[in-house]
Scaffold this active site. Structure first.
Site, PDB file in Angstrom:
ATOM      1  N   ASP A  92      -3.118   0.607  -0.378  1.00  0.00           N
ATOM      2  CA  ASP A  92      -2.620  -0.757  -0.420  1.00  0.00           C
ATOM      3  C   ASP A  92      -3.825  -1.693  -0.312  1.00  0.00           C
ATOM      4  O   ASP A  92      -4.918  -1.277   0.063  1.00  0.00           O
ATOM      5  CB  ASP A  92      -1.615  -0.991   0.724  1.00  0.00           C
ATOM      6  CG  ASP A  92      -0.739  -2.217   0.476  1.00  0.00           C
ATOM      7  OD1 ASP A  92       0.154  -2.488   1.291  1.00  0.00           O
ATOM      8  OD2 ASP A  92      -0.965  -2.907  -0.541  1.00  0.00           O
ATOM      9  N   CYS A 304      17.570  23.945   6.067  1.00  0.00           N
ATOM     10  CA  CYS A 304      16.199  23.492   5.843  1.00  0.00           C
ATOM     11  C   CYS A 304      15.233  24.667   5.999  1.00  0.00           C
ATOM     12  O   CYS A 304      15.388  25.495   6.907  1.00  0.00           O
ATOM     13  CB  CYS A 304      15.851  22.391   6.849  1.00  0.00           C
ATOM     14  SG  CYS A 304      14.174  21.743   6.651  1.00  0.00           S
TER      15      CYS A 304
HETATM   16  N1  0WY Z   1       0.583  -5.197  -0.525  1.00  0.00           N
HETATM   17  C1  0WY Z   1       1.867  -5.221  -0.084  1.00  0.00           C
HETATM   18  N2  0WY Z   1       2.287  -4.274   0.769  1.00  0.00           N
HETATM   19  C2  0WY Z   1       3.587  -4.331   1.231  1.00  0.00           C
HETATM   20  C3  0WY Z   1       4.012  -3.379   2.200  1.00  0.00           C
HETATM   21  C4  0WY Z   1       3.090  -2.279   2.726  1.00  0.00           C
HETATM   22  C5  0WY Z   1       3.471  -0.955   2.090  1.00  0.00           C
HETATM   23  N3  0WY Z   1       2.967   0.174   2.895  1.00  0.00           N
HETATM   24  C6  0WY Z   1       1.526   0.263   2.979  1.00  0.00           C
HETATM   25  C7  0WY Z   1       1.065   1.289   3.994  1.00  0.00           C
HETATM   26  C8  0WY Z   1      -0.439   1.442   3.908  1.00  0.00           C
HETATM   27  C9  0WY Z   1      -0.949   2.441   4.916  1.00  0.00           C
HETATM   28  C10 0WY Z   1      -0.512   2.085   6.316  1.00  0.00           C
HETATM   29  C11 0WY Z   1       0.974   1.874   6.428  1.00  0.00           C
HETATM   30  C12 0WY Z   1       1.522   0.914   5.400  1.00  0.00           C
HETATM   31  C13 0WY Z   1       5.320  -3.479   2.679  1.00  0.00           C
HETATM   32  N4  0WY Z   1       5.955  -2.752   3.638  1.00  0.00           N
HETATM   33  C14 0WY Z   1       7.190  -3.303   3.739  1.00  0.00           C
HETATM   34  N5  0WY Z   1       8.120  -2.929   4.620  1.00  0.00           N
HETATM   35  C15 0WY Z   1       7.819  -1.916   5.622  1.00  0.00           C
HETATM   36  C16 0WY Z   1       8.979  -1.951   6.599  1.00  0.00           C
HETATM   37  C17 0WY Z   1       8.807  -0.944   7.672  1.00  0.00           C
HETATM   38  C18 0WY Z   1       9.482   0.253   7.565  1.00  0.00           C
HETATM   39  C19 0WY Z   1       9.344   1.195   8.575  1.00  0.00           C
HETATM   40  C20 0WY Z   1       8.515   0.941   9.683  1.00  0.00           C
HETATM   41  C21 0WY Z   1       7.818  -0.272   9.761  1.00  0.00           C
HETATM   42  C22 0WY Z   1       7.957  -1.230   8.763  1.00  0.00           C
HETATM   43  N6  0WY Z   1       7.376  -4.320   2.876  1.00  0.00           N
HETATM   44  C23 0WY Z   1       6.211  -4.451   2.204  1.00  0.00           C
HETATM   45  C24 0WY Z   1       5.804  -5.376   1.242  1.00  0.00           C
HETATM   46  C25 0WY Z   1       4.480  -5.327   0.766  1.00  0.00           C
HETATM   47  C26 0WY Z   1       3.988  -6.303  -0.185  1.00  0.00           C
HETATM   48  O1  0WY Z   1       4.711  -7.221  -0.639  1.00  0.00           O
HETATM   49  N7  0WY Z   1       2.682  -6.218  -0.560  1.00  0.00           N
HETATM   50 ZN    ZN Z   2      13.455  21.386   8.789  1.00  0.00          ZN
END
Ligand code: 0WY
Ligand code: ZN
Length: 372
Positions: A92, A304
């Protein structure tokens, strides 16, 4: 093949299945991408992550630029060598993590300045710097530097933020240059607004990317609103390129997103929740720390084939979780990642066979309550 390409194999309704070809290997879609935050999928060896069926994982620009720095990883041969993962890596762009993790952030047309949450040092990320960091890491799929507005926000604010992200997408494209075998994905913004999402899709398509992400979702809008947006947003993006929904999600979010034309997703959920005792199964979720499991000789899920379900009882998993033994995180993370990959494999097969509606019906029927 030293190029990046996407072959669509079959569709069933709006759902699609296919293969993304990269020089480091193929990615079967729909694909779930585990998150390797600080150059590791926590509690997993890379070979274990591969054994769950993952074809690609996520690296984290924000964390790695702060520690150990992208320059050091580059000097050591790049992120694949550093973390011993030779399959594709998507990184990202860092903007989302800065806004959710860093202190004292300042956003301007140029980019974002912030204080490190690790040691308080000051840093700046711009589209140009983000492209440089992701190139130093050796990422196979690079994400544009964008701004993801917090919801709820009024339409004017959403439009302003989206238009900034489109100017940053142009700068990201220019800075990325021409890197055969490496891909640059644009990120659609526009909140839940169909007209703003259309404007964003047109801007991105005009610039031209190897894939397109639906950004700005899974930020608290809830599943109904997210699905409402996915009823139009993916189809505003080019049909012949991969569509990546960022940050999603729970199993039922993932199934609903695939049904609406999404090809790739990432989420910390299976690994992070595994460490808190939360276990995903085809019958729903259970938490192993609950006392009801302490005498239960059964596996988590008798259907599983992961190491946790093949060799251990719920009673054992309850015990090692309660005792905070490291094997608890290892086994629960492995099971959850395995379950998420089984879900994707099931959907790929069903879409290829034209039986995705029946597959979805069984998925939801299996989860209808009941003691798991
Ligand atoms: N550029 C960019 N990244 C976004 C991300 C990060 C995606 N994961 C990256 C990853 C990189 C490595 C480290 C971890 C993240 C998002 N994550 C979420 N929701 C997460 C909602 C959530 C779900 C479960 C637990 C926590 C948060 N909405 C997102 C929208 C965007 C966006 O518009 N632009
Ligand atoms: Zn399992």
């Amino acid at each position: 093949m030293s190029t990046f390409s996407f072959d669509l194999a079959a569709t069933d309704g709006r759902a699609r299945t296919g293969t993304i070809h990269t020089p480091r290997g193929d990615i079967r879609t729909p694909a779930f991408m585990p998150v390797g935050t600080a150059a590791t999928v926590k509690a997993m060896l890379p070979e274990s992550v591969a054994a769950t069926g993952a074809d690609i994982l996520l690296g984290n620009t924000y964390h790695l630029m702060l520690r150990p720095t992208a320059e050091r990883i580059d000097r050591l041969g790049g992120l694949h060598r550093f973390m011993n993962w030779d399959k594709p890596i998507l990184t990202d762009s860092g903007g989302f993590q800065v806004m959710s993790l860093a202190a004292l952030r300042k956003l301007t047309e140029k980019g974002v300045t912030f204080k490190s949450h690790i040691d308080g040092s000051r840093h700046e990320i711009t589209p140009e710097r983000s492209m440089e960091i992701q190139k130093l890491l050796g990422s196979d799929i690079v994400m544009c530097f964008d701004e993801c507005p917090a919801l709820p926000a009024d339409k004017a604010r959403i439009a302003e933020s989206m238009q900034l992200s489109m100017r940053w997408a142009e700068r990201s494209r220019d800075a990325f240059g021409d890197r055969p075998g490496h891909a640059l994905f644009g990120i659609q913004q526009g909140g839940l607004e169909e007209d703003l999402r259309a404007e964003s899709a047109e801007a991105l398509t005009g610039i031209g990317f190897d894939g397109y992400a639906v950004g700005g979702l899974a930020v608290g809008e809830g599943q109904e609103a997210m699905f409402g947006c996915l009823d139009f947003a993916p189809e505003q993006l080019p049909q012949d390129k991969p569509r990546y929904l960022m940050g999603v999600g729970k199993p039922d979010d993932i199934v609903g997103a695939v049904a609406r034309g999404i090809d790739m997703m990432d989420c910390v959920l299976p690994s992070r929740s595994g460490r808190t005792g939360q276990v995903f199964t085809r019958h729903g979720v259970l938490n192993i720390k609950n006392a009801r499991h302490q005498d239960d000789p059964r596996p988590i899920d008798d259907a599983c084939t992961c190491p946790a379900c093949s060799n251990y009882s719920r009673a054992y998993l309850h015990h090692v979780f309660r005792s905070q033994e490291m094997i608890s995180s290892m086994l629960l993370t492995w099971h959850n990642l395995h379950y998420f990959q089984q879900l994707m494999a099931g959907m790929r097969g069903a879409i290829a066979a034209g039986t995705f509606d029946a597959w979805q019906a069984e998925f939801h029927a299996n989860r209808a309550g009941g003691d798991i």
